[in-house]
Scaffold this motif. Sequence first.
Motif, PDB file in Angstrom:
ATOM      1  N   LEU A  12       0.772  -1.269   0.120  1.00 49.75           N
ATOM      2  CA  LEU A  12       0.074  -0.021  -0.034  1.00 49.75           C
ATOM      3  C   LEU A  12       0.969   1.399  -0.066  1.00 49.75           C
ATOM      4  CD1 LEU A  12      -2.659  -0.874   2.526  1.00 49.75           C
ATOM      5  CD2 LEU A  12      -2.749  -0.849  -0.073  1.00 49.75           C
ATOM      6  N   ILE A  13       2.015   1.221   0.644  1.00 48.65           N
ATOM      7  CA  ILE A  13       3.011   2.489   0.843  1.00 48.65           C
ATOM      8  C   ILE A  13       3.539   2.530  -0.711  1.00 48.65           C
ATOM      9  CG2 ILE A  13       5.078   3.187   1.699  1.00 48.65           C
ATOM     10  CD1 ILE A  13       4.030   1.835   4.370  1.00 48.65           C
ATOM     11  N   ASP A  14       3.870   1.505  -1.274  1.00 50.55           N
ATOM     12  CA  ASP A  14       4.587   1.438  -2.562  1.00 50.55           C
ATOM     13  C   ASP A  14       3.562   2.149  -3.580  1.00 50.55           C
ATOM     14  OD1 ASP A  14       6.907   0.338  -1.682  1.00 50.55           O
ATOM     15  OD2 ASP A  14       6.456  -1.505  -2.531  1.00 50.55           O
ATOM     16  N   LYS A  15       2.453   1.823  -3.540  1.00 48.55           N
ATOM     17  CA  LYS A  15       1.409   2.146  -4.409  1.00 48.55           C
ATOM     18  C   LYS A  15       0.984   3.556  -4.172  1.00 48.55           C
ATOM     19  CE  LYS A  15      -2.459  -0.387  -6.285  1.00 48.55           C
ATOM     20  NZ  LYS A  15      -3.575  -1.347  -6.110  1.00 48.55           N
ATOM     21  N   ASN A  16       1.157   4.054  -2.916  1.00 47.08           N
ATOM     22  CA  ASN A  16       0.799   5.478  -2.666  1.00 47.08           C
ATOM     23  C   ASN A  16       2.042   6.429  -2.993  1.00 47.08           C
ATOM     24  OD1 ASN A  16      -0.402   7.800  -1.273  1.00 47.08           O
ATOM     25  ND2 ASN A  16       0.573   7.468   0.568  1.00 47.08           N
ATOM     26  N   ASN A  17       3.338   5.933  -2.786  1.00 46.99           N
ATOM     27  CA  ASN A  17       4.396   6.540  -3.284  1.00 46.99           C
ATOM     28  C   ASN A  17       4.317   6.608  -5.052  1.00 46.99           C
ATOM     29  OD1 ASN A  17       5.342   7.375  -0.865  1.00 46.99           O
ATOM     30  ND2 ASN A  17       6.776   5.273  -0.856  1.00 46.99           N
ATOM     31  N   ILE A  53      11.483   8.798 -16.335  1.00 41.98           N
ATOM     32  CA  ILE A  53      11.320   8.599 -14.942  1.00 41.98           C
ATOM     33  C   ILE A  53       9.941   7.745 -14.573  1.00 41.98           C
ATOM     34  CG2 ILE A  53      10.966   9.979 -12.772  1.00 41.98           C
ATOM     35  CD1 ILE A  53      12.822  11.923 -13.689  1.00 41.98           C
ATOM     36  N   SER A  54       8.882   8.497 -15.352  1.00 37.22           N
ATOM     37  CA  SER A  54       7.639   7.524 -15.033  1.00 37.22           C
ATOM     38  C   SER A  54       7.570   6.211 -15.391  1.00 37.22           C
ATOM     39  CB  SER A  54       6.744   8.422 -15.815  1.00 37.22           C
ATOM     40  OG  SER A  54       5.228   7.690 -15.591  1.00 37.22           O
ATOM     41  N   ARG A  55       8.392   5.831 -16.341  1.00 35.11           N
ATOM     42  CA  ARG A  55       8.257   4.410 -16.927  1.00 35.11           C
ATOM     43  C   ARG A  55       8.871   3.666 -15.722  1.00 35.11           C
ATOM     44  NH1 ARG A  55       9.831   6.310 -21.951  1.00 35.11           N
ATOM     45  NH2 ARG A  55       7.870   6.616 -23.384  1.00 35.11           N
ATOM     46  N   LYS A  56      10.189   4.158 -15.427  1.00 32.31           N
ATOM     47  CA  LYS A  56      11.107   3.435 -14.561  1.00 32.31           C
ATOM     48  C   LYS A  56      10.326   2.931 -13.084  1.00 32.31           C
ATOM     49  CE  LYS A  56      15.535   5.100 -16.217  1.00 32.31           C
ATOM     50  NZ  LYS A  56      16.968   5.660 -16.015  1.00 32.31           N
ATOM     51  N   ALA A  57       9.483   4.115 -12.678  1.00 35.79           N
ATOM     52  CA  ALA A  57       8.902   4.221 -11.220  1.00 35.79           C
ATOM     53  C   ALA A  57       7.630   3.054 -11.684  1.00 35.79           C
ATOM     54  CB  ALA A  57       8.251   5.500 -11.131  1.00 35.79           C
ATOM     55  N   LEU A  58       7.085   3.129 -12.738  1.00 33.83           N
ATOM     56  CA  LEU A  58       6.093   2.225 -12.992  1.00 33.83           C
ATOM     57  C   LEU A  58       6.545   0.698 -12.856  1.00 33.83           C
ATOM     58  CD1 LEU A  58       3.058   1.472 -13.624  1.00 33.83           C
ATOM     59  CD2 LEU A  58       3.621   1.924 -15.977  1.00 33.83           C
ATOM     60  N   VAL A  90       7.425  -0.310  -9.637  1.00 35.10           N
ATOM     61  CA  VAL A  90       6.324  -0.583  -8.513  1.00 35.10           C
ATOM     62  C   VAL A  90       5.534  -1.898  -8.903  1.00 35.10           C
ATOM     63  CG1 VAL A  90       3.891   0.057  -7.937  1.00 35.10           C
ATOM     64  CG2 VAL A  90       5.838   1.722  -7.927  1.00 35.10           C
ATOM     65  N   GLU A  91       5.461  -2.279 -10.279  1.00 35.64           N
ATOM     66  CA  GLU A  91       4.921  -3.510 -10.866  1.00 35.64           C
ATOM     67  C   GLU A  91       5.687  -4.613 -10.458  1.00 35.64           C
ATOM     68  OE1 GLU A  91       4.023  -5.149 -15.157  1.00 35.64           O
ATOM     69  OE2 GLU A  91       4.162  -2.938 -15.062  1.00 35.64           O
ATOM     70  N   PHE A  92       7.042  -4.582 -10.450  1.00 37.88           N
ATOM     71  CA  PHE A  92       8.152  -5.665 -10.175  1.00 37.88           C
ATOM     72  C   PHE A  92       7.812  -6.059  -8.406  1.00 37.88           C
ATOM     73  CE2 PHE A  92      11.892  -6.995  -7.905  1.00 37.88           C
ATOM     74  CZ  PHE A  92      12.010  -8.110  -8.436  1.00 37.88           C
ATOM     75  N   PHE A  93       7.765  -5.084  -7.854  1.00 42.38           N
ATOM     76  CA  PHE A  93       7.410  -5.060  -6.423  1.00 42.38           C
ATOM     77  C   PHE A  93       6.141  -5.556  -5.969  1.00 42.38           C
ATOM     78  CE2 PHE A  93      11.425  -2.749  -5.819  1.00 42.38           C
ATOM     79  CZ  PHE A  93      12.107  -3.488  -4.788  1.00 42.38           C
ATOM     80  N   CYS A 145       3.468 -12.960  -5.059  1.00 38.58           N
ATOM     81  CA  CYS A 145       3.884 -14.130  -5.083  1.00 38.58           C
ATOM     82  C   CYS A 145       4.103 -14.646  -3.403  1.00 38.58           C
ATOM     83  CB  CYS A 145       5.336 -14.396  -5.710  1.00 38.58           C
ATOM     84  SG  CYS A 145       5.062 -14.129  -7.492  1.00 38.58           S
ATOM     85  N   ILE A 146       4.748 -13.505  -2.720  1.00 41.91           N
ATOM     86  CA  ILE A 146       5.105 -14.044  -1.125  1.00 41.91           C
ATOM     87  C   ILE A 146       3.853 -14.273  -0.694  1.00 41.91           C
ATOM     88  CG2 ILE A 146       5.979 -13.147   0.691  1.00 41.91           C
ATOM     89  CD1 ILE A 146       8.146 -11.812  -1.060  1.00 41.91           C
ATOM     90  N   LEU A 147       2.899 -13.484  -0.834  1.00 42.72           N
ATOM     91  CA  LEU A 147       1.326 -13.628  -0.284  1.00 42.72           C
ATOM     92  C   LEU A 147       0.931 -14.971  -0.447  1.00 42.72           C
ATOM     93  CD1 LEU A 147      -0.163 -10.081  -0.455  1.00 42.72           C
ATOM     94  CD2 LEU A 147       0.774 -11.129   1.613  1.00 42.72           C
TER      95      LEU A 147
END
Length: 199
Positions: free
Chosen positions: A25-30, A161-166, A169-172, A178-180
């Motif tokens: 949720l924090i990652d998504k918010n950031n 920058i936008s593409r890298k951030a996306l 976030v998508e990777f994490f 997967c961990i869940l």
Amino acid sequence: MSLYNKLKWILGILIVFVLIIATNLIDKNNFTRVRDSVVTIYEDRIIASDLIFELQQSIHEKEVAIVLRDSLFYKNQNSRVNQHIESLLARYDETKLTKKESKIYKNLKSNLADLMTLENKNTSINLLNKNEILAKIDNLKSNLSDLSKVQLDEGGKQMSISRKALDTVEFFTQLEICILVVLAIVIQLIVMYNPKKTE
């Protein structure tokens, strides 16, 4: 495994589960903040590009008038064009400027002030005055061209920058999912596991 041990395992895994959800949720918010910021910056670039285009049109009007020695333009329309240029500059001042852009913009404003001073010196356009004005117009066109290039470069940087951030976030997000899933399976196994007691 006793019920107490099962509860300890479940509690431990649930804590990890909650931590992963909170991190997600924090990652998504950031990411939302970064995306909104990049969109805003990019919009500033688009607005700046439009203002540059309008400035180019106004400068072109002046250039045509000087080449054609149109004294009526200077009597009737030049003040309106100058007011339009001033309003465009005021709007451009509201956009976010990079260091390079700020330097070019300062030079543009200086050249514009020089041009308006030359125009105000003499309403009749003699050959010397015409050449000076055309030289200033060439400087302005060069400034505007440089500002256009800055808009394109900065817009491209922000999109990158936008593409890298996306991508990050998508990777994490995928990793956390997967961990869940693995944790959910482990919890199910712990709850369902009931070893037979030996007598």
